[in-house]
Design a protein around this motif. Structure first.
Motif, PDB file in Angstrom:
ATOM      1  N   SER A   2       0.835  -1.197   0.000  1.00  0.00           N
ATOM      2  CA  SER A   2       0.000   0.000   0.000  1.00  0.00           C
ATOM      3  C   SER A   2       0.872   1.250   0.000  1.00  0.00           C
ATOM      4  O   SER A   2       2.039   1.224   0.389  1.00  0.00           O
ATOM      5  N   ARG A   3       0.274   2.324  -0.437  1.00  0.00           N
ATOM      6  CA  ARG A   3       0.965   3.613  -0.417  1.00  0.00           C
ATOM      7  C   ARG A   3       1.264   3.997   1.033  1.00  0.00           C
ATOM      8  O   ARG A   3       2.297   4.585   1.329  1.00  0.00           O
ATOM      9  N   LYS A   4       0.377   3.621   1.942  1.00  0.00           N
ATOM     10  CA  LYS A   4       0.579   3.922   3.358  1.00  0.00           C
ATOM     11  C   LYS A   4       1.849   3.233   3.880  1.00  0.00           C
ATOM     12  O   LYS A   4       2.645   3.842   4.592  1.00  0.00           O
ATOM     13  N   THR A   5       2.054   1.987   3.503  1.00  0.00           N
ATOM     14  CA  THR A   5       3.255   1.259   3.906  1.00  0.00           C
ATOM     15  C   THR A   5       4.493   1.898   3.302  1.00  0.00           C
ATOM     16  O   THR A   5       5.515   2.069   3.981  1.00  0.00           O
ATOM     17  N   ALA A   6       4.419   2.272   2.043  1.00  0.00           N
ATOM     18  CA  ALA A   6       5.554   2.924   1.385  1.00  0.00           C
ATOM     19  C   ALA A   6       5.876   4.254   2.071  1.00  0.00           C
ATOM     20  O   ALA A   6       7.048   4.598   2.241  1.00  0.00           O
ATOM     21  N   GLU A  29      20.315   3.318  -0.969  1.00  0.00           N
ATOM     22  CA  GLU A  29      20.778   1.999  -1.406  1.00  0.00           C
ATOM     23  C   GLU A  29      20.929   1.041  -0.229  1.00  0.00           C
ATOM     24  O   GLU A  29      20.476  -0.102  -0.278  1.00  0.00           O
ATOM     25  N   ASP A  30      21.551   1.509   0.843  1.00  0.00           N
ATOM     26  CA  ASP A  30      21.714   0.670   2.031  1.00  0.00           C
ATOM     27  C   ASP A  30      20.356   0.308   2.633  1.00  0.00           C
ATOM     28  O   ASP A  30      20.134  -0.830   3.033  1.00  0.00           O
ATOM     29  N   PHE A  31      19.455   1.256   2.672  1.00  0.00           N
ATOM     30  CA  PHE A  31      18.119   1.031   3.243  1.00  0.00           C
ATOM     31  C   PHE A  31      17.381  -0.066   2.488  1.00  0.00           C
ATOM     32  O   PHE A  31      16.814  -0.969   3.077  1.00  0.00           O
ATOM     33  N   ILE A  32      17.408  -0.004   1.172  1.00  0.00           N
ATOM     34  CA  ILE A  32      16.691  -0.979   0.344  1.00  0.00           C
ATOM     35  C   ILE A  32      17.332  -2.365   0.407  1.00  0.00           C
ATOM     36  O   ILE A  32      16.646  -3.374   0.290  1.00  0.00           O
ATOM     37  N   SER A  33      18.632  -2.435   0.636  1.00  0.00           N
ATOM     38  CA  SER A  33      19.326  -3.724   0.632  1.00  0.00           C
ATOM     39  C   SER A  33      19.247  -4.474   1.957  1.00  0.00           C
ATOM     40  O   SER A  33      19.709  -5.611   2.050  1.00  0.00           O
ATOM     41  N   LYS A  38      10.990  -5.020   2.926  1.00  0.00           N
ATOM     42  CA  LYS A  38      10.042  -5.886   2.239  1.00  0.00           C
ATOM     43  C   LYS A  38       9.073  -5.126   1.337  1.00  0.00           C
ATOM     44  O   LYS A  38       7.904  -5.454   1.293  1.00  0.00           O
ATOM     45  N   LEU A  39       9.522  -4.142   0.619  1.00  0.00           N
ATOM     46  CA  LEU A  39       8.641  -3.444  -0.315  1.00  0.00           C
ATOM     47  C   LEU A  39       8.794  -4.030  -1.716  1.00  0.00           C
ATOM     48  O   LEU A  39       9.862  -4.492  -2.099  1.00  0.00           O
ATOM     49  N   GLN A  44       9.839   0.313  -3.956  1.00  0.00           N
ATOM     50  CA  GLN A  44      11.218   0.786  -4.080  1.00  0.00           C
ATOM     51  C   GLN A  44      11.290   2.005  -4.995  1.00  0.00           C
ATOM     52  O   GLN A  44      12.016   2.958  -4.708  1.00  0.00           O
ATOM     53  N   GLU A  45      10.529   1.981  -6.064  1.00  0.00           N
ATOM     54  CA  GLU A  45      10.497   3.126  -6.979  1.00  0.00           C
ATOM     55  C   GLU A  45       9.936   4.364  -6.283  1.00  0.00           C
ATOM     56  O   GLU A  45      10.402   5.479  -6.506  1.00  0.00           O
ATOM     57  N   PHE A  46       8.926   4.164  -5.437  1.00  0.00           N
ATOM     58  CA  PHE A  46       8.369   5.256  -4.636  1.00  0.00           C
ATOM     59  C   PHE A  46       9.470   5.859  -3.762  1.00  0.00           C
ATOM     60  O   PHE A  46       9.651   7.078  -3.733  1.00  0.00           O
TER      61      PHE A  46
END
Length: 132
Positions: A2-6, A29-33, A38-39, A44-46
């Motif tokens: 959901s957008r709320k989770t993002a 980059e570190d955050f996403i890795s 779990k997005l 991730q694009e958001f």
């Protein structure tokens, strides 16, 4: 996702950047890795779009917030409040999202992560921004 989770994940990313006094793009980059991240790809694009947007529009965001706070400056408020105000101001100024949605979700994050009265303060500042 959901957008709320993002939005909540972006708050965490931006909060980390604020604590480390770096731009959001520097922690992206570190955050996403991380293992606990779990997005979806869209999530991730958001995060990437918002991290770039907040970084690119930093001066305008700060100026807008400063012009709409009475008796306060960004460096005098808490990290949670500062992060949420920057996040919401970016979204209000640069994204095509209704202000009611932005304010509601940011106020909910303030209730969850901020001090007891944080949500009232944030709501007041954002209302001034919207009214201008």
């Amino acid at each position: 996702m959901s957008r709320k989770t993002a939005r909540e994940e972006f708050f965490k990313l931006l909060f980390e950047a604020e604590l480390n006094e770096v731009d959001a793009t520097e922690v992206l980059e570190d955050f996403i890795s991380r293992d606990d991240f779990k997005l979806s790809k869209a999530g991730q694009e958001f995060l990437e779009r918002y991290a770039n947007g907040v970084t690119e529009n930093k001066a305008e965001i700060q100026r807008t917030i400063d012009e709409n706070m009475t008796g306060w400056t960004l460096d005098r408020i808490g990290n949670v409040e500062r992060t949420l105000l920057k996040f919401a101001t970016y979204e209000l100024l640069k994204e095509d999202v209704g202000y009611e949605i932005v304010i509601n979700e940011i106020v909910e994050l303030a209730k969850k992560y901020g001090e007891e009265k944080s949500h009232e303060f944030i709501n007041g500042v954002l209302a001034k921004i919207v009214n201008k």
